[in-house]
Design an enzyme around this catalytic site. Structure first.
Site, PDB file in Angstrom:
ATOM      1  N   ARG A  39      42.760  -0.105 -51.323  1.00  0.00           N
ATOM      2  CA  ARG A  39      43.396  -1.436 -51.378  1.00  0.00           C
ATOM      3  C   ARG A  39      44.912  -1.325 -51.548  1.00  0.00           C
ATOM      4  O   ARG A  39      45.645  -2.171 -51.028  1.00  0.00           O
ATOM      5  CB  ARG A  39      42.790  -2.259 -52.519  1.00  0.00           C
ATOM      6  CG  ARG A  39      41.441  -2.834 -52.152  1.00  0.00           C
ATOM      7  CD  ARG A  39      40.869  -3.663 -53.279  1.00  0.00           C
ATOM      8  NE  ARG A  39      39.739  -4.452 -52.802  1.00  0.00           N
ATOM      9  CZ  ARG A  39      39.004  -5.221 -53.575  1.00  0.00           C
ATOM     10  NH1 ARG A  39      39.265  -5.325 -54.864  1.00  0.00           N
ATOM     11  NH2 ARG A  39      38.008  -5.906 -53.074  1.00  0.00           N
ATOM     12  N   LYS A 201      20.106  -8.186 -52.982  1.00  0.00           N
ATOM     13  CA  LYS A 201      19.424  -9.484 -53.089  1.00  0.00           C
ATOM     14  C   LYS A 201      19.355 -10.279 -51.795  1.00  0.00           C
ATOM     15  O   LYS A 201      20.359 -10.479 -51.126  1.00  0.00           O
ATOM     16  CB  LYS A 201      20.143 -10.346 -54.120  1.00  0.00           C
ATOM     17  CG  LYS A 201      19.923  -9.913 -55.532  1.00  0.00           C
ATOM     18  CD  LYS A 201      20.540 -10.964 -56.427  1.00  0.00           C
ATOM     19  CE  LYS A 201      20.413 -10.582 -57.887  1.00  0.00           C
ATOM     20  NZ  LYS A 201      21.189 -11.504 -58.716  1.00  0.00           N
ATOM     21  N   GLY A 381      33.075  -9.667 -51.732  1.00  0.00           N
ATOM     22  CA  GLY A 381      32.690 -11.077 -51.670  1.00  0.00           C
ATOM     23  C   GLY A 381      33.427 -11.838 -50.575  1.00  0.00           C
ATOM     24  O   GLY A 381      32.840 -12.680 -49.891  1.00  0.00           O
TER      25      GLY A 381
HETATM   26  P1  ADP Z   1      27.409  -4.371 -50.762  1.00  0.00           P
HETATM   27  O1  ADP Z   1      28.289  -4.167 -51.964  1.00  0.00           O
HETATM   28  O2  ADP Z   1      27.628  -3.317 -49.714  1.00  0.00           O
HETATM   29  O3  ADP Z   1      27.499  -5.757 -50.225  1.00  0.00           O
HETATM   30  P2  ADP Z   1      25.120  -4.941 -52.412  1.00  0.00           P
HETATM   31  O4  ADP Z   1      26.020  -5.123 -53.591  1.00  0.00           O
HETATM   32  O5  ADP Z   1      24.421  -6.117 -51.878  1.00  0.00           O
HETATM   33  O6  ADP Z   1      25.897  -4.165 -51.250  1.00  0.00           O
HETATM   34  O7  ADP Z   1      23.958  -3.935 -52.791  1.00  0.00           O
HETATM   35  C1  ADP Z   1      24.198  -2.648 -53.233  1.00  0.00           C
HETATM   36  C2  ADP Z   1      23.166  -2.219 -54.227  1.00  0.00           C
HETATM   37  O8  ADP Z   1      21.848  -2.329 -53.697  1.00  0.00           O
HETATM   38  C3  ADP Z   1      23.351  -0.770 -54.580  1.00  0.00           C
HETATM   39  O9  ADP Z   1      23.714  -0.675 -55.944  1.00  0.00           O
HETATM   40  C4  ADP Z   1      21.991  -0.142 -54.311  1.00  0.00           C
HETATM   41  O10 ADP Z   1      21.584   0.786 -55.305  1.00  0.00           O
HETATM   42  C5  ADP Z   1      21.071  -1.330 -54.306  1.00  0.00           C
HETATM   43  N1  ADP Z   1      19.836  -1.055 -53.563  1.00  0.00           N
HETATM   44  C6  ADP Z   1      19.720  -0.621 -52.308  1.00  0.00           C
HETATM   45  N2  ADP Z   1      18.431  -0.404 -51.993  1.00  0.00           N
HETATM   46  C7  ADP Z   1      17.707  -0.705 -53.086  1.00  0.00           C
HETATM   47  C8  ADP Z   1      16.310  -0.667 -53.402  1.00  0.00           C
HETATM   48  N3  ADP Z   1      15.428  -0.298 -52.500  1.00  0.00           N
HETATM   49  N4  ADP Z   1      15.936  -1.044 -54.648  1.00  0.00           N
HETATM   50  C9  ADP Z   1      16.852  -1.441 -55.563  1.00  0.00           C
HETATM   51  N5  ADP Z   1      18.169  -1.486 -55.320  1.00  0.00           N
HETATM   52  C10 ADP Z   1      18.603  -1.122 -54.113  1.00  0.00           C
HETATM   53  C1  3PG Z   2      36.931  -7.942 -55.663  1.00  0.00           C
HETATM   54  O1  3PG Z   2      37.034  -6.815 -56.171  1.00  0.00           O
HETATM   55  O2  3PG Z   2      35.918  -8.326 -55.052  1.00  0.00           O
HETATM   56  C2  3PG Z   2      38.138  -8.831 -55.713  1.00  0.00           C
HETATM   57  O3  3PG Z   2      39.247  -8.157 -56.231  1.00  0.00           O
HETATM   58  C3  3PG Z   2      37.830 -10.095 -56.493  1.00  0.00           C
HETATM   59  O4  3PG Z   2      37.569  -9.809 -57.821  1.00  0.00           O
HETATM   60  P1  3PG Z   2      36.693 -10.824 -58.687  1.00  0.00           P
HETATM   61  O5  3PG Z   2      35.274 -10.719 -58.148  1.00  0.00           O
HETATM   62  O6  3PG Z   2      36.822 -10.356 -60.123  1.00  0.00           O
HETATM   63  O7  3PG Z   2      37.246 -12.195 -58.465  1.00  0.00           O
END
Ligand code: ADP
Ligand code: 3PG
Ligand code: MG
Length: 402
Positions: A39, A201, A381
């Protein structure tokens, strides 16, 4: 509506307030160690443009979630020092965000100088988008540039409110690049357009899934969200992480895919384990069906070997690939094979590849394949909300281009 861009501004000799997203992952062991500087590096084109064009650059950012109080470990000072080492020029640090201290510092700035204000989230007024705070920030500059794509989904004082108190506000170069790539990915992707969606999720990603359904030819599902779909198809999921209250929604999506003629693929086998821990016994299930699911007491932790092969085949046919969400619990190396295989398939595909989402980006970097991808978003996000078709407040607030 098109927005003003950095190049549309006359910045020479001006005090330019630049909102960046320096919210980087760090390790705290006495000293702050930045574990991923993407970043910060991605902010350099805007910072260097302003230096070269004789602006007085005043950077502001949040860092962590200090909840409106000064929390020393969330000070931006070490990030300023790091930026100094990247641009080989001192970065003047203001330990206050607004008021006399920054006013005095900025008053002494020369054209081409760079300053950094302390974490805007040390003030509670940042996140409440308080007009007085926005005005106090705006007072420090003549022009405003938002380059913080990663925070563009937040309507905060330094990302949105501030624009009401400056004459002109524009997108920075990173902001422009992110919007261009992510919008192109969704607007007119070269076909076949394949989406890999994983992560934790269904409920978080339902909006994205529906939006992508309009564009994608093929959707490959992995990660924990696959379990909810498997359950909807009557396949036992054992002790896997599943959102039971989203099973109906999963049905709806499966129907929608059929109606739209989208190829919607679920894992045909899985890697299962009894515990989420490195070194525990793991096994590949047989082909999943209502008769043969995940074993009782076991959890799906990654896609299986047959699924990897199936997804690789689909990815090889793609011209555009969008990937969001790891397909397994990749943080544990024993469960990372599927996610790494997806990253490799993208790298070898020859397709335009777009990665959004914090954890997916981490996975690509861990696999050492970041430079093989067409575009990696700095937004977690923010990239998701953009792909869902939502308006980003940090962009909407900028000056419209005539
Ligand atoms: P991103 O940050 O790329 O958008 P997410 O935050 O939605 O992805 O999801 C990432 C998380 O999903 C990881 O911490 C990973 O461990 C979890 N994950 C992936 N597959 C599984 C699974 N089969 N069961 C539980 N958690 C999982
Ligand atoms: C992120 O890391 O997704 C951005 O810097 C936004 O941070 P925040 O989710 O704490 O608003
Ligand atoms: Mg994540």
């Amino acid at each position: 509506m098109a927005k003003l861009a950095l190049r549309d501004l006359d910045v020479r000799g001006k005090r330019v307030l630049v909102r960046v997203d320096f919210n980087v992952p760090v390790e705290l062991r006495g000293e702050v160690r930045i574990t991923d500087d993407t970043r910060i590096r991605e902010s350099l084109p805007t910072i260097n443009y302003l230096r070269k064009h004789g602006a007085k650059t005043i950077l502001m950012s949040h860092f962590g979630r200090p909840k409106g109080k000064r929390v020393e470990k969330y000070s931006l000072r070490p990030i300023g020092d790091y930026l100094h080492s990247l641009i080989h020029q001192p970065v003047i640090f203001s330990h206050d965000t607004i008021g006399k201290v920054p006013e005095k510092i900025i008053g002494h700035m020369e054209n081409g100088d760079v300053a950094l204000l302390e974490n805007v989230r040390f003030q509670p007024e940042e996140e409440t988008n308080d007009p007085k705070f926005s005005e106090a920030l705006a007072k420090l500059g003549d022009l405003y540039v938002n380059d913080a794509f990663g925070t563009a989904h937040r309507a905060h004082a330094s990302t949105a409110g501030i624009t009401k108190f400056v004459t002109k506000s524009a997108m920075g170069l990173l902001m422009e690049k992110e919007l261009k790539h992510l919008r192109e990915g969704l607007d007119k992707p070269t076909k076949p357009f394949v989406v890999v969606l994983g992560g934790s999720k269904v409920s978080d990603k339902i909006g994205v899934l529906k939006a992508l359904m309009e564009k994608a030819d093929t959707i490959l599902i992995g990660g924990a969200m696959a379990n909810t779909f498997l359950k909807a198809q009557g396949i036992p999921v054992g002790a896997s992480r599943v959102e039971s209250d989203k099973v109906d929604l999963a049905h709806e999506i499966l129907d929608l895919a059929k109606k739209r003629g989208v190829k919607f693929l679920l894992p045909i086998d899985a890697l299962e384990a009894e515990e989420i821990r490195a070194g525990v016994p793991i096994r590949n299930t047989s082909r999943l069906s209502p008769q043969h699911g995940i074993s009782d007491g076991w959890q799906a932790v990654d896609i299986g070997a047959a699924t990897i092969a199936l997804y690789q085949e689909e990815l090889a046919k793609a011209e555009t690939i969008l990937w969001n969400g790891p397909v397994g619990i990749f943080e544990i190396p024993d469960f990372a094979e599927g996610t790494i295989a997806i990253a490799e398939a993208l790298a070898q595909s020859g397709a335009t590849t777009i990665i959004g989402g914090g954890d997916s980006v981490t996975a690509v970097k861990q696999a050492g394949l970041a430079d093989k991808m067409t575009f990696i978003s700095t937004g977690g996000g923010a990239s998701l909300e953009l792909l869902e078709g939502k308006e980003l407040p940090g962009v909407a607030a900028l000056t419209d281009k005539k």
